[in-house]
Scaffold this active site. Structure first.
Site, PDB file in Angstrom:
ATOM      1  N   CYS A  83      41.841  75.652 -10.469  1.00 44.68           N
ATOM      2  CA  CYS A  83      41.861  77.112 -10.496  1.00 44.68           C
ATOM      3  C   CYS A  83      43.309  77.564 -10.540  1.00 44.68           C
ATOM      4  O   CYS A  83      44.160  76.999  -9.847  1.00 44.68           O
ATOM      5  CB  CYS A  83      41.176  77.653  -9.240  1.00 44.68           C
ATOM      6  SG  CYS A  83      41.117  79.449  -9.181  1.00 44.68           S
ATOM      7  N   HIS A 124      32.177  79.925 -11.923  1.00 50.27           N
ATOM      8  CA  HIS A 124      33.486  79.897 -11.262  1.00 50.27           C
ATOM      9  C   HIS A 124      34.022  81.322 -11.096  1.00 50.27           C
ATOM     10  O   HIS A 124      34.503  81.697 -10.023  1.00 50.27           O
ATOM     11  CB  HIS A 124      34.448  79.046 -12.106  1.00 50.27           C
ATOM     12  CG  HIS A 124      35.840  78.927 -11.562  1.00 50.27           C
ATOM     13  ND1 HIS A 124      36.333  77.753 -11.032  1.00 50.27           N
ATOM     14  CD2 HIS A 124      36.848  79.827 -11.474  1.00 50.27           C
ATOM     15  CE1 HIS A 124      37.589  77.942 -10.637  1.00 50.27           C
ATOM     16  NE2 HIS A 124      37.935  79.191 -10.907  1.00 50.27           N
ATOM     17  N   GLU A 125      33.912  82.115 -12.156  1.00 47.16           N
ATOM     18  CA  GLU A 125      34.510  83.466 -12.108  1.00 47.16           C
ATOM     19  C   GLU A 125      33.692  84.414 -11.222  1.00 47.16           C
ATOM     20  O   GLU A 125      34.268  85.275 -10.543  1.00 47.16           O
ATOM     21  CB  GLU A 125      34.671  84.036 -13.518  1.00 47.16           C
ATOM     22  CG  GLU A 125      35.496  83.187 -14.476  1.00 47.16           C
ATOM     23  CD  GLU A 125      36.851  82.759 -13.934  1.00 47.16           C
ATOM     24  OE1 GLU A 125      37.373  83.408 -12.998  1.00 47.16           O
ATOM     25  OE2 GLU A 125      37.391  81.754 -14.426  1.00 47.16           O
ATOM     26  N   HIS A 128      34.720  83.718  -7.919  1.00 49.79           N
ATOM     27  CA  HIS A 128      36.075  84.239  -7.718  1.00 49.79           C
ATOM     28  C   HIS A 128      36.024  85.700  -7.249  1.00 49.79           C
ATOM     29  O   HIS A 128      36.643  86.071  -6.248  1.00 49.79           O
ATOM     30  CB  HIS A 128      36.847  84.151  -9.040  1.00 49.79           C
ATOM     31  CG  HIS A 128      38.254  83.668  -8.872  1.00 49.79           C
ATOM     32  ND1 HIS A 128      39.124  84.186  -7.960  1.00 49.79           N
ATOM     33  CD2 HIS A 128      38.953  82.703  -9.524  1.00 49.79           C
ATOM     34  CE1 HIS A 128      40.288  83.573  -8.057  1.00 49.79           C
ATOM     35  NE2 HIS A 128      40.212  82.665  -8.999  1.00 49.79           N
TER      36      HIS A 128
HETATM   37  C1  LIG Z   1      35.905  75.196 -15.070  1.00 49.88           C
HETATM   38  S1  LIG Z   1      36.006  76.821 -14.621  1.00 49.88           S
HETATM   39  C2  LIG Z   1      37.756  77.019 -14.403  1.00 49.88           C
HETATM   40  C3  LIG Z   1      38.179  78.437 -14.504  1.00 49.88           C
HETATM   41  C4  LIG Z   1      39.620  78.654 -14.200  1.00 49.88           C
HETATM   42  N1  LIG Z   1      39.893  80.041 -14.153  1.00 49.88           N
HETATM   43  C5  LIG Z   1      40.229  80.640 -12.981  1.00 49.88           C
HETATM   44  O1  LIG Z   1      39.544  81.486 -12.461  1.00 49.88           O
HETATM   45  C6  LIG Z   1      40.479  78.043 -15.292  1.00 49.88           C
HETATM   46  O2  LIG Z   1      40.979  76.956 -15.099  1.00 49.88           O
HETATM   47  O3  LIG Z   1      40.618  78.666 -16.334  1.00 49.88           O
END
Ligand SMILES: CSCC[C@H](NC=O)C(=O)O
Length: 134
Positions: A83, A124-125, A128
């Site tokens: 991240c 993931h987002e 977040h």
């Molecule tokens: C595999 S989901 C990873 C998402 C990450 N973005 C951050 O919020 C990124 O590395 O872009």
């Protein structure tokens, strides 16, 4: 870095977005476009705005999702992610296939089915902006 301020943005839940947040959507799209070499998705709190807005890259194609809610998830698996907001790689639980209710850039309601890496980015987002870091 002001860690107290950062923590309040990264670790608190975000509010639903409204049409008054259209500029935030544009700013988040611009920010991901400018960081596409190292980033595949972003949530609005990564640019300091606690609203439920994410942007997702599917290869060269980038799209926003406003107030996304996962309505169905199947195929639990364990994986590791990195991240931009953290150092290193950490373990997390994800689902292979998800269905999502969201608003598009014109604030029109949509429903989509996603799998694989795109589904992983969306999960993931959403975590977040919910104040959940991997
Ligand atoms: C595999 S989901 C990873 C998402 C990450 N973005 C951050 O919020 C990124 O590395 O872009």
């Amino acid at each position: 870095m002001d860690y107290e301020k950062a923590a309040s943005v990264w670790l608190e839940k975000s509010e639903p977005a409204t049409e008054a947040d259209k500029q935030v959507v544009e700013d988040l799209l611009d920010t991901l476009r400018a960081n596409q070499d190292r980033c595949v998705g972003m949530a609005a709190n990564m640019i300091g705005v606690k609203k439920q807005i994410i942007v997702v890259a599917m290869g060269p194609f980038i799209f926003p999702m406003i107030n996304p809610v996962i309505t169905k998830k199947t195929g639990e698996y364990q994986t590791e992610e990195s991240c931009l907001s953290l150092d290193g790689v950490r373990p997390c639980t994800r689902y292979k296939e998800i269905e999502v209710d969201y608003l598009d850039q014109d604030f029109q309601p949509k429903h989509g089915k996603y799998n694989g890496f795109t589904a992983q980015i969306i999960q993931h987002e959403i975590d977040h902006f919910s104040g959940v870091l991997i």
